[in-house]
Design an enzyme around this catalytic site. Structure first.
Site, PDB file in Angstrom:
ATOM      1  N   LYS A 278       0.834  -1.183  -0.005  1.00 23.60           N
ATOM      2  CA  LYS A 278      -0.107  -0.068   0.050  1.00 23.60           C
ATOM      3  C   LYS A 278       0.920   1.294   0.135  1.00 23.60           C
ATOM      4  O   LYS A 278       2.011   1.217   0.346  1.00 23.60           O
ATOM      5  CB  LYS A 278      -1.023  -0.083   1.370  1.00 23.60           C
ATOM      6  N   LYS A 281      -1.334   4.837   2.936  1.00 31.02           N
ATOM      7  CA  LYS A 281      -2.732   4.394   3.702  1.00 31.02           C
ATOM      8  C   LYS A 281      -1.943   3.819   4.965  1.00 31.02           C
ATOM      9  O   LYS A 281      -0.994   3.125   4.753  1.00 31.02           O
ATOM     10  CB  LYS A 281      -3.371   3.531   2.883  1.00 31.02           C
ATOM     11  N   LYS A 307       1.397  -0.511   9.702  1.00 30.54           N
ATOM     12  CA  LYS A 307       2.188   0.047   9.030  1.00 30.54           C
ATOM     13  C   LYS A 307       1.986   1.636   8.888  1.00 30.54           C
ATOM     14  O   LYS A 307       0.951   1.907   8.879  1.00 30.54           O
ATOM     15  CB  LYS A 307       2.633  -0.616   7.824  1.00 30.54           C
ATOM     16  N   ASP A 308       3.068   2.420   8.556  1.00 29.68           N
ATOM     17  CA  ASP A 308       3.160   3.903   8.558  1.00 29.68           C
ATOM     18  C   ASP A 308       2.161   4.215   7.456  1.00 29.68           C
ATOM     19  O   ASP A 308       2.244   3.352   6.313  1.00 29.68           O
ATOM     20  CB  ASP A 308       4.414   4.423   8.225  1.00 29.68           C
ATOM     21  N   ARG A 309       1.439   5.269   7.815  1.00 26.01           N
ATOM     22  CA  ARG A 309       0.613   5.761   6.368  1.00 26.01           C
ATOM     23  C   ARG A 309       1.713   6.538   5.318  1.00 26.01           C
ATOM     24  O   ARG A 309       1.608   5.895   4.042  1.00 26.01           O
ATOM     25  CB  ARG A 309      -0.363   6.918   6.861  1.00 26.01           C
TER      26      ARG A 309
END
Length: 704
Positions: A278, A281, A307-309
């Site tokens: 991704k 997001k 997980k980080d955006r």
């Protein structure tokens, strides 16, 4: 290893407010731009097997293989059954002169042959259907015996074998009457019956009253005052029959029909595991998108960690009973799924060894390559203080740990006020809702303006509307439990950060001192588990003795600090640090401070976290580029859809590109923050404001 806090280092107010104050070494820092583009921050999960997760394939080949095996097995069954039902042909054994058998249809006309072939196909289809349902009926009846007994199971078998129940009745013949099972006043038993028929054949069921003069013939609860009711099982109806699909659920993949939902293949594990890649997001948002498209609940998914955006991340995800072919058909924006396989168990939080980070730091000053290279090597050998990063404490001016402290003090009204108080940076609609509550104290009016994506705020306002006046505890309980836990865990993290900074200030990081806590087993896995699942850790934590400290038995990477809770221990020196911090916040460190046990350290299990973490698999190089919008590191998405940038070149002569970047990769164990590693490397603040200022400064230099 020396601790640093002074020249060439930066500690801003935002970091200091959550206890991030020290550095692990005295290497020189430098200025650079982090996360200018999403591709500057790439994260690949590392599974429990040590394999780095990558998205390399988008097809559903695993389903093609499974379906091929199922089809082959099905055809064999059809052929075998057809052979047993065929009448012997008097001419079938007639031999030709060359010793071969003569084809039975050798003398048939083309039209006859075609007609026979068509009839054969129809017959094979009917045989296949009867074989499939015969096997399923036997399995279902065997299961039903355990649920309702042999007498009811025999009635069910007779019902299912009637034409028109599972397969269409002959044209012009009415459908069989519904089957009414034995009555019972046990609601749990009736619920199991509904579930049974939904999972076997997807037959529609409802509940009807038992005849007035009939005693319960099914399971009975003697003390229950519930009425005796019967389960009524309806035959299937064709999709094109009167009344639409007759109440039967339609299979979105198959278009409905007599088969209802597609049956899950026998012996196929119930969970589909896939790689989710991704961009821009966070994991929760991505799961929300998938759940809406697939029409399943978010809890059907499992994953090992969020997980980080702002970045490009790849991680493994599981979903319950969804086929790979269906997933492969999804059209998704900003993310891709693939690398499918079926597994017996869903993924759960913590089911990973760590993460591999590939970071790009842009805008490096010309001529700084040697000092930066030395800083990277120092980071590799000395590590960094394992602080909880700023993202742990929320992105608003009022940190989640501040709310957590209020809850631990039992200051319920203050906690409500902190969550709903107006704050800088709010969007207009949110600001209006907060303002209404602050000025009018009207929760119902504020709720009308609070957006749905403000989950905690809306839940709290809804609770205030329902609760009695000043019953803030009940109102606060309306917030989802995971969010409520987040506030207290944030204060745990704040305490740990403060204690870590104090430990570094008092003793530095050159050596282990008497009174430090260590885990006596050489554990190399994640030990920062706030729910206390690693029971063996609690029994293996102990103090370092003066003799061990003098002999240098342990290294600084062996030292742990506790996250407060009922099962952790403190040495005298460590406990003193924690108590001083708690007293300044009015929080009780041990036991229960008030009657609402959920918001006390005595209720939490606690955990341990390493003081210093060293990155592993550290690699770096310098690249030159001329286009600030060029991607300088390759993502999984780019490998699947390659885009060439001729503006990226290895570091070399100045004419090859006027801009310089550091490309750095390393792995970290779970619960360690890459932003803290970069903070140590650059000796600069990890706050968003600091990064924005660095970006503006670098862009100004480039433009001039």
């Amino acid at each position: 290893m020396e601790s640093a806090k002074g020249a060439n280092t930066v500690v801003d107010d935002e970091e200091k407010a959550v206890g991030i104050e020290c550095y692990a070494n005295t290497a020189s820092g430098f200025q650079a731009i982090l996360k200018e583009r999403y591709t500057d921050f790439i994260v690949n999960e590392i599974g429990l097997d040590g394999e780095v997760v990558h998205l390399t394939s988008l097809d559903a080949a695993v389903d093609e293989e499974i379906d091929s095996r199922e089809q082959e097995k099905r055809q064999k069954t059809i052929v075998q059954l057809s052979a047993t039902q065929e009448e012997p042909d008097d001419h079938s054994d007639r031999q030709l002169d060359d010793g071969k058998k003569a084809p039975a249809a050798a003398a048939a006309t083309p039209s006859e042959t075609q007609g026979e072939g068509t009839d054969a196909k129809v017959e094979q289809t009917e045989v296949a259907a009867s074989v499939d349902f015969s096997a399923e009926i036997e399995i279902a009846v065997a299961d039903f015996v355990k649920l309702a007994g042999p007498a009811e199971a025999e009635r069910l078998k007779e019902f299912l074998e009637q034409p028109g129940v599972l397969l269409p009745a002959a044209e012009g013949k009415p459908a069989p009457a519904p089957l009414i099972l034995a009555s019972s006043n046990d609601k749990a038993y009736r619920t199991r019956m509904h579930v049974f028929f939904n999972s076997h054949f997807q037959l529609m069921t409802d509940t009807v009253e038992a005849p007035a003069d009939e005693e319960a013939s099914g399971p009975v609860k003697k003390d229950s005052k519930r009425p005796c009711l019967c389960i009524r099982v309806h035959p299937r109806k064709p999709v094109n029959s009167k009344g639409g699909n007759g109440g039967q659920k339609r299979n979105r993949d198959e278009g409905g029909g007599w088969k209802g939902h597609r049956r899950w293949p026998a012996n196929l594990p119930q969970y589909l595991e896939f790689t989710l890649c991704k961009e821009n997001k966070d994991t929760g948002d991505a799961i929300g998108v998938l759940s809406r498209i697939l029409h399943v609940k978010p809890r059907s998914f499992g994953f090992a960690g969020t997980k980080d955006r702002r970045g490009v991340t790849s991680q493994r995800v599981t979903i319950f009973k969804v086929r790979a072919a269906r997933m492969a058909k999804l059209r998704l924006l900003g993310m891709k799924v693939g690398n499918y396989r079926y597994v017996d168990r869903d993924l759960r939080l913590g089911d990973l060894k760590g993460n591999l980070f590939t970071l790009t730091l842009r805008g490096i000053e010309e001529g700084s390559q040697l000092s930066i290279s030395e800083a990277v090597r120092t980071l590799r050998t000395s590590g960094f203080i394992n602080y909880f990063g700023l993202q742990r404490f929320g992105s608003h001016s009022i940190g989640t740990h501040v709310v957590g402290a209020a809850l631990l003090r039992g200051a319920w009204e203050e906690a409500v006020d902190l969550i709903l108080r107006p704050r800088d940076g709010d969007k207009p609609q949110v600001a209006m809702a907060r303002s209404i509550f602050k000025e009018q104290g009207n929760a119902a009016a504020a709720l009308k303006h609070m957006p749905t994506w403000c989950v905690a705020e809306r839940s709290l306002l809804e609770g205030l509307v329902r609760a009695q006046k000043n019953d803030y505890v009940s109102a606060f309980s309306s917030i989802p439990r995971t969010t409520r836990k987040m506030y207290v865990h944030a204060y745990q993290s704040y305490l740990w950060n403060r204690a870590a900074s104090e430990r570094v200030r008092r003793h530095g990081l050159q050596r282990v001192v008497a009174g430090d806590l260590i885990i006596d087993t050489g554990c190399q896995t994640d030990i920062d588990n706030e729910d206390g699942d690693n029971d063996w850790i609690f029994s293996n934590v102990r103090e370092v003795t003066p003799e061990e400290a003098s002999a240098g038995v342990f290294s600084i990477t062996d030292v742990v600090l506790p996250l407060p809770g009922s099962r952790v221990i403190y040495s005298e020196s460590v406990q003193k640090i924690y108590e001083e911090i708690c007293q300044s916040d009015g929080v009780q460190l041990v036991g229960f401070a008030h009657s609402v046990r959920e918001y006390s350290f005595g209720y939490l299990t606690g955990a341990y976290r390493r003081l210093v973490t060293k990155p592993d698999k550290v690699k770096f190089d310098f690249v030159r580029y001329s286009d600030p919008s060029a991607d300088l590191a390759e993502t999984d998405l780019a490998r699947l859809q390659p885009v060439q940038h001729d503006t990226v070149k290895p570091a070399g002569k100045a004419e090859e590109g006027e801009l310089l970047a550091l490309r750095l990769s390393f792995s970290l164990p779970t619960a360690s923050y890459a932003t803290m590693a970069i903070r140590e490397l650059m000796k600069s603040s990890s706050s968003q404001a600091s990064h924005k200022a660095a970006t503006l400064s670098a862009n100004h230099i480039v433009q001039n």
